[in-house]
Design a protein around this motif. Structure first.
Motif, PDB file in Angstrom:
ATOM      1  N   ILE A  96       0.866  -1.191   0.000  1.00 11.48           N
ATOM      2  CA  ILE A  96       0.000   0.000   0.000  1.00 11.48           C
ATOM      3  C   ILE A  96       0.895   1.231   0.000  1.00 11.48           C
ATOM      4  O   ILE A  96       1.153   1.841   1.034  1.00 11.48           O
ATOM      5  N   GLY A 109       2.765   4.422  -2.776  1.00 18.80           N
ATOM      6  CA  GLY A 109       2.799   5.027  -4.099  1.00 18.80           C
ATOM      7  C   GLY A 109       3.784   4.293  -5.002  1.00 18.80           C
ATOM      8  O   GLY A 109       4.891   3.964  -4.582  1.00 18.80           O
ATOM      9  N   PHE A 124       8.076   6.933  -6.690  1.00 16.65           N
ATOM     10  CA  PHE A 124       8.358   6.555  -5.292  1.00 16.65           C
ATOM     11  C   PHE A 124       9.078   5.196  -5.272  1.00 16.65           C
ATOM     12  O   PHE A 124       8.628   4.252  -5.924  1.00 16.65           O
ATOM     13  N   THR A 125      10.112   5.081  -4.471  1.00 14.31           N
ATOM     14  CA  THR A 125      10.857   3.808  -4.477  1.00 14.31           C
ATOM     15  C   THR A 125      10.182   2.725  -3.646  1.00 14.31           C
ATOM     16  O   THR A 125      10.495   1.544  -3.811  1.00 14.31           O
ATOM     17  N   GLY A 126       9.275   3.119  -2.757  1.00 11.94           N
ATOM     18  CA  GLY A 126       8.592   2.108  -1.939  1.00 11.94           C
ATOM     19  C   GLY A 126       7.670   1.227  -2.763  1.00 11.94           C
ATOM     20  O   GLY A 126       7.370   0.098  -2.375  1.00 11.94           O
ATOM     21  N   ALA A 166      -1.173   3.524  -3.453  1.00  7.43           N
ATOM     22  CA  ALA A 166      -1.707   4.314  -2.331  1.00  7.43           C
ATOM     23  C   ALA A 166      -3.167   4.658  -2.590  1.00  7.43           C
ATOM     24  O   ALA A 166      -3.624   4.640  -3.720  1.00  7.43           O
ATOM     25  N   GLY A 167      -3.885   4.966  -1.523  1.00  3.71           N
ATOM     26  CA  GLY A 167      -5.247   5.493  -1.635  1.00  3.71           C
ATOM     27  C   GLY A 167      -6.317   4.433  -1.768  1.00  3.71           C
ATOM     28  O   GLY A 167      -6.029   3.236  -1.834  1.00  3.71           O
ATOM     29  N   ASN A 168      -7.583   4.905  -1.751  1.00  2.00           N
ATOM     30  CA  ASN A 168      -8.760   4.054  -1.889  1.00  2.00           C
ATOM     31  C   ASN A 168      -8.817   2.950  -0.831  1.00  2.00           C
ATOM     32  O   ASN A 168      -8.613   1.753  -1.111  1.00  2.00           O
ATOM     33  N   SER A 169      -9.124   3.360   0.382  1.00  2.00           N
ATOM     34  CA  SER A 169      -9.068   2.428   1.512  1.00  2.00           C
ATOM     35  C   SER A 169     -10.071   1.285   1.384  1.00  2.00           C
ATOM     36  O   SER A 169      -9.786   0.165   1.786  1.00  2.00           O
ATOM     37  N   TYR A 177      -0.752   6.307   7.611  1.00  2.00           N
ATOM     38  CA  TYR A 177      -1.937   5.878   6.858  1.00  2.00           C
ATOM     39  C   TYR A 177      -2.677   4.757   7.576  1.00  2.00           C
ATOM     40  O   TYR A 177      -3.892   4.594   7.394  1.00  2.00           O
ATOM     41  N   ALA A 220       9.153   4.747   5.762  1.00  2.00           N
ATOM     42  CA  ALA A 220       9.107   5.902   4.854  1.00  2.00           C
ATOM     43  C   ALA A 220       8.847   7.228   5.557  1.00  2.00           C
ATOM     44  O   ALA A 220       8.916   8.275   4.931  1.00  2.00           O
ATOM     45  N   LYS A 264       1.943  12.290   4.698  1.00  2.00           N
ATOM     46  CA  LYS A 264       1.319  11.242   3.869  1.00  2.00           C
ATOM     47  C   LYS A 264       2.351  10.515   3.016  1.00  2.00           C
ATOM     48  O   LYS A 264       2.076  10.143   1.864  1.00  2.00           O
ATOM     49  N   CYS A 315       4.994  11.750   1.651  1.00  2.00           N
ATOM     50  CA  CYS A 315       5.625  12.613   0.648  1.00  2.00           C
ATOM     51  C   CYS A 315       6.592  13.571   1.343  1.00  2.00           C
ATOM     52  O   CYS A 315       6.234  14.199   2.347  1.00  2.00           O
ATOM     53  N   ARG A 324      -0.525  21.264  -4.425  1.00  2.00           N
ATOM     54  CA  ARG A 324      -0.689  19.818  -4.657  1.00  2.00           C
ATOM     55  C   ARG A 324       0.209  19.372  -5.844  1.00  2.00           C
ATOM     56  O   ARG A 324       0.887  18.347  -5.785  1.00  2.00           O
ATOM     57  N   MET A 343       2.589  16.970  -4.101  1.00  2.00           N
ATOM     58  CA  MET A 343       1.840  15.716  -4.220  1.00  2.00           C
ATOM     59  C   MET A 343       0.877  15.426  -3.076  1.00  2.00           C
ATOM     60  O   MET A 343       0.385  14.318  -2.918  1.00  2.00           O
ATOM     61  N   VAL A 344       0.660  16.415  -2.224  1.00  2.00           N
ATOM     62  CA  VAL A 344      -0.322  16.283  -1.150  1.00  2.00           C
ATOM     63  C   VAL A 344      -1.267  17.478  -1.264  1.00  2.00           C
ATOM     64  O   VAL A 344      -0.821  18.609  -1.488  1.00  2.00           O
TER      65      VAL A 344
HETATM   66  N1  COA Z   1      -0.540   5.831   1.779  1.00  2.00           N
HETATM   67  C1  COA Z   1      -1.637   5.272   1.194  1.00  2.00           C
HETATM   68  N2  COA Z   1      -2.799   5.907   1.052  1.00  2.00           N
HETATM   69  C2  COA Z   1      -2.891   7.152   1.554  1.00  2.00           C
HETATM   70  C3  COA Z   1      -1.812   7.787   2.174  1.00  2.00           C
HETATM   71  C4  COA Z   1      -0.606   7.072   2.271  1.00  2.00           C
HETATM   72  N3  COA Z   1       0.484   7.605   2.832  1.00  2.00           N
HETATM   73  N4  COA Z   1      -2.200   9.010   2.587  1.00  2.00           N
HETATM   74  C5  COA Z   1      -3.472   9.148   2.230  1.00  2.00           C
HETATM   75  N5  COA Z   1      -3.898   8.026   1.602  1.00  2.00           N
HETATM   76  C6  COA Z   1      -5.236   7.741   1.060  1.00  2.00           C
HETATM   77  C7  COA Z   1      -6.359   8.445   1.785  1.00  2.00           C
HETATM   78  O1  COA Z   1      -6.797   7.694   2.897  1.00  2.00           O
HETATM   79  C8  COA Z   1      -7.399   8.556   0.693  1.00  2.00           C
HETATM   80  O2  COA Z   1      -8.064   7.326   0.504  1.00  2.00           O
HETATM   81  P1  COA Z   1      -9.486   7.012   1.224  1.00  2.00           P
HETATM   82  O3  COA Z   1     -10.258   8.288   1.236  1.00  2.00           O
HETATM   83  O4  COA Z   1     -10.084   5.963   0.390  1.00  2.00           O
HETATM   84  O5  COA Z   1      -9.153   6.551   2.603  1.00  2.00           O
HETATM   85  C9  COA Z   1      -6.576   8.768  -0.575  1.00  2.00           C
HETATM   86  O6  COA Z   1      -5.264   8.268  -0.272  1.00  2.00           O
HETATM   87  C10 COA Z   1      -6.465  10.208  -0.972  1.00  2.00           C
HETATM   88  O7  COA Z   1      -5.973  10.901   0.163  1.00  2.00           O
HETATM   89  P2  COA Z   1      -6.085  12.464   0.340  1.00  2.00           P
HETATM   90  O8  COA Z   1      -5.514  12.791   1.671  1.00  2.00           O
HETATM   91  O9  COA Z   1      -7.474  12.892   0.045  1.00  2.00           O
HETATM   92  O10 COA Z   1      -5.244  12.960  -0.900  1.00  2.00           O
HETATM   93  P3  COA Z   1      -3.959  13.808  -1.112  1.00  2.00           P
HETATM   94  O11 COA Z   1      -4.162  14.446  -2.445  1.00  2.00           O
HETATM   95  O12 COA Z   1      -3.614  14.744  -0.015  1.00  2.00           O
HETATM   96  O13 COA Z   1      -2.770  12.745  -1.158  1.00  2.00           O
HETATM   97  C11 COA Z   1      -1.759  10.679  -2.021  1.00  2.00           C
HETATM   98  C12 COA Z   1      -2.587  11.941  -2.291  1.00  2.00           C
HETATM   99  C13 COA Z   1      -2.172   9.924  -0.793  1.00  2.00           C
HETATM  100  C14 COA Z   1      -2.021   9.842  -3.243  1.00  2.00           C
HETATM  101  C15 COA Z   1      -0.265  11.078  -1.931  1.00  2.00           C
HETATM  102  O14 COA Z   1      -0.052  11.770  -0.753  1.00  2.00           O
HETATM  103  C16 COA Z   1       0.623   9.830  -2.003  1.00  2.00           C
HETATM  104  O15 COA Z   1       0.896   9.346  -3.085  1.00  2.00           O
HETATM  105  N6  COA Z   1       1.082   9.312  -0.839  1.00  2.00           N
HETATM  106  C17 COA Z   1       1.823   8.060  -0.773  1.00  2.00           C
HETATM  107  C18 COA Z   1       3.276   8.346  -0.770  1.00  2.00           C
HETATM  108  C19 COA Z   1       4.102   7.109  -0.635  1.00  2.00           C
HETATM  109  O16 COA Z   1       3.693   6.010  -0.934  1.00  2.00           O
HETATM  110  N7  COA Z   1       5.323   7.279  -0.152  1.00  2.00           N
HETATM  111  C20 COA Z   1       6.204   6.180   0.053  1.00  2.00           C
HETATM  112  C21 COA Z   1       7.504   6.515  -0.487  1.00  2.00           C
HETATM  113  S1  COA Z   1       8.585   5.158  -0.366  1.00  2.00           S
END
Ligand code: COA
Ligand code: AMP
Ligand code: ZN
Length: 430
Positions: A128, A130, A134-136, A156-159, A180, A208, A330, A332, A396, A400-401
Motif C-alpha cells: 500500500i 505510491g 516513489f521507491t517504496g 496508495a489510496g482508496n481504503s 496511513y 518511509a 502522507k 511525501c 498539490r 503531491m499532497v
Molecule cells: N498511503 C496510502 N494511502 C494514503 C496515504 C498514504 N500515505 N495518505 C493518504 N492516503 C489515502 C487516503 O486515505 C485517501 O483514501 P481514502 O479516502 O479511500 O481513505 C486517498 O489516499 C487520498 O488521500 P487524500 O488525503 O485525500 O489525498 P492527497 O491528495 O492529499 O494525497 C496521495 C494523495 C495519498 C495519493 C499522496 O499523498 C501519495 O501518493 N502518498 C503516498 C506516498 C508514498 O507512498 N510514499 C512512500 C515513499 S517510499
C-alpha cells in the motif's frame, strides 16, 4: 531464519574485509563519473582503505541536483534500465539511475529484509504505497517477488479497495506508511470490520516516515500483529537499507552493501558510538551510480552491542529527525521552500505563511495559512474561494499532497522573533 546466512552473520573481520574490497571497486567505478572524476582528484591518488574513508569527500543532495541528470553516471546510458526520482526538491529533482545488476541487488536486499521479519514465499504481500517514482512501490514489489510472495501492487489510496483486496486474496503481509494505517483502521471500523478478526494479516512493515515507538505499539494493537520498521531513501535505492529483525531492537543496516557513518551535522566529525548524529552512507554494490559518503540528513545513532538474532550488521536506532527542514506528510517529502516558491508566484499573497501539520480523523493533514494583501479582502467571497482553490491545486502539483488552505488577513499569523517559523508540527510524538 536468514535469507543469506553467510552474509548476514559473517564475522565483523570478514564483513570489514568484504567492505574494504567493495570500497576499492566502488571508488574506482566512481572515477568514471564526471562528478567524482573531479571530486576525487586524478587517478594517481591512492585508493582508500576502510580506515581512510573519512578522506573521501561527502556527497550532498545539492551535488546530485547540481549535476543533473547524468553527472554521477559511471556506465553508458544504454546499460541503464530504470530511474527513480526523490520527491521534495525544487528545481532539478534528485535522480538515481540503475542498471540490471543494481536492481537485482536492491530486490535481494528487500527480500532479505522481509525474510528476516518472517515473510515467506507462502505469503500474500500487499504493497500500500505510491508506485511510479516513489521507491517504496517498485522497491517492495520486486523485493517481495524475489522472496517468492504473491505480491499485490495495490498502490496508495482508496481504503475500501485496499480492504477488499486484503479480504479477497487473504493478504498476510502489508507494507504501508504508519500515518496511513490509522486511516485504514478507521475504514475497517466504518465497514463493521476488525482487521484482527476479519483478515489473515500476520505482519506489517511500516516505514518511509518518522514514527515513535508509541505509534508502532498503537498500530500493533489496532491490527493485532507485529509492525517492523523499514528504512531507506531513494539515493541509496529506496527500502532495503536498514530493517528491523524479529527482535525489534533497532534496524540492521546492510553493511555488505552500504558503509554507514554517523557524524555531527555541524562539524561533520564522527560522533562517539551510541550518540546521535547524521547518518552518512556509501554504496558498495551499485554500478550505474555509486555514491560516496552521502549525507542523508537523517538523525539516528548506532545501537551498541550485539543483536540476539545473531546478525553481525550493525543496528541503527529509529530516525528521530532531520538535520535540514524537510518534513514528511502522507509519505511525501516536503521542503518548506517548495510551498514558499508556489506562494510567492501568486500576486495576491503577502509576506507570511505557516504550514501546520496535524492529525484529523485518523489521517494526517497539512493546512497552509496564507497571508494575503489587504486589498484582497475588499472583493467578493467567490473570488477569494477561487484563489484558495487555485493555491491548493498549485501546492498539490508541487508536493503531491492536497493541503487545506486558509487565507488570512495581514498581521494575523503569529510573528516569531528571529528566524521565521514556517512549520508547526502538531502530529504528536513522531
Ligand atoms: N498511503 C496510502 N494511502 C494514503 C496515504 C498514504 N500515505 N495518505 C493518504 N492516503 C489515502 C487516503 O486515505 C485517501 O483514501 P481514502 O479516502 O479511500 O481513505 C486517498 O489516499 C487520498 O488521500 P487524500 O488525503 O485525500 O489525498 P492527497 O491528495 O492529499 O494525497 C496521495 C494523495 C495519498 C495519493 C499522496 O499523498 C501519495 O501518493 N502518498 C503516498 C506516498 C508514498 O507512498 N510514499 C512512500 C515513499 S517510499
Ligand atoms: P525517499 O527518498 O523519498 O524515499 O525518502 C527518504 C526519506 O524518508 C529518508 O531520508 C527519511 O527521512 C525518511 N524515511 C524513510 N524511512 C524511514 C523510517 N523508517 N523512519 C523514519 N524516516 C524514514
Ligand atoms: Zn537482529
Amino acid at each position: 531464519m536468514y535469507w543469506e546466512p553467510k552474509l548476514e552473520s559473517m564475522s565483523r573481520a570478514d564483513l570489514e574485509a568484504l567492505q574494504a574490497r567493495r570500497l576499492l571497486a566502488t571508488v574506482a567505478q566512481c572515477r568514471q563519473s564526471p562528478f567524482y572524476a573531479a571530486a576525487l582528484g586524478g587517478p594517481g591518488r591512492a585508493a582508500p582503505t576502510l580506515a581512510e574513508l573519512a578522506r573521501l569527500p561527502f556527497t550532498t543532495k545539492e551535488d546530485l541536483r547540481g549535476h543533473f541528470p547524468y553527472g554521477f553516471l559511471t556506465v553508458p546510458q544504454r546499460d541503464l534500465v530504470r530511474l527513480h526520482c526523490s520527491s521534495g526538491t525544487t528545481g532539478n529533482p534528485t535522480v538515481v539511475f540503475h542498471n540490471a545488476h543494481d536492481l537485482a541487488s536492491w530486490a535481494n536486499l528487500v527480500a532479505r529484509s522481509l525474510y528476516g521479519v518472517g515473510a515467506r514465499d507462502t505469503d500474500v504481500f500487499q504493497n500500500i504505497c505510491g508506485y511510479g517514482l516513489f521507491t517504496g512501490g517498485l522497491g517492495f514489489q520486486y523485493g517481495a517477488e524475489r522472496l517468492g510472495a504473491l505480491t499485490i501492487p495495490a498502490g496508495a489510496g482508496n481504503s475500501h479497495r485496499q480492504i477488499k483486496l486484503m479480504q479477497d486474496f487473504g493478504t498476510s503481509v502489508v507494507h504501508a506508511i504508519p500515518s496511513y494505517l490509522g486511516r485504514l483502521h478507521e475504514v475497517f471500523g466504518e465497514l463493521g470490520l476488525d482487521p484482527r478478526r476479519d483478515t489473515r494479516l500476520r505482519l506489517l512493515v511500516i516505514g518511509a516516515e518518522p514514527h515513535s515507538e508509541e505509534t508502532r505499539r498503537r498500530i500493533e494493537a489496532l491490527f493485532g500483529v507485529k509492525a517492523f520498521n523499514s528504512y531507506g531513501l531513494s539515493e541509496m535505492n529506496g527500502p532495503g537499507v536498514a530493517f528491523e529483525c524479529e527482535y525489534q531492537t533497532g534496524l540492521h543496516l546492510w553493511e555488505d552493501c552500504f558503509i554507514p557513518e554517523i557524524v555531527d551535522p555541524d562539524t561533520l566529525e564522527p560522533v562517539p558510538v551510541g550518540e546521535r548524529g547524521e547518518l552518512v552512507l556509501t554504496t558498495l554494490d551499485r554500478q550505474a551510480m555509486p555514491i560516496l559518503r552521502y549525507r542523508t540528513r537523517d538523525l539516528t545513532r548506532f545501537i551498541p552491542g550485539d543483536c540476539p538474532c545473531g546478525r553481525t550488521h550493525r543496528r541503527i536506532d529509529r530516525i528521530v529527525g532531520r538535520s535540514d527542514d524537510m518534513f514528511i506528510i502522507k509519505g511525501c517529502n516536503v521542503f518548506p521552500i517548495q510551498v514558499e516558491k508556489v506562494l510567492m508566484r501568486v500576486p495576491e499573497v503577502g509576506q507570511d505563511y505557516l504550514i501546520v501539520l496535524h492529525s484529523a480523523a485518523g489521517a494526517d493533514e497539512m493546512t497552509i495559512e496564507v497571508e494575503l494583501r489587504p486589498e484582497c479582502f475588499e472583493g467578493d467571497f467567490g473570488a477569494l474561494e477561487q484563489l484558495r482553490r487555485r493555491i491548493a491545486a498549485q501546492i498539490r502539483d508541487e508536493v503531491m499532497v492536497t493541503p487545506q488552505v486558509k487565507l488570512v488577513e495581514p498581521g494575523k499569523l503569529p510573528r516569531s522573533e528571529g528566524k521565521a517559523v514556517r512549520v508547526r508540527d502538531e502530529r504528536g510524538a513522531r
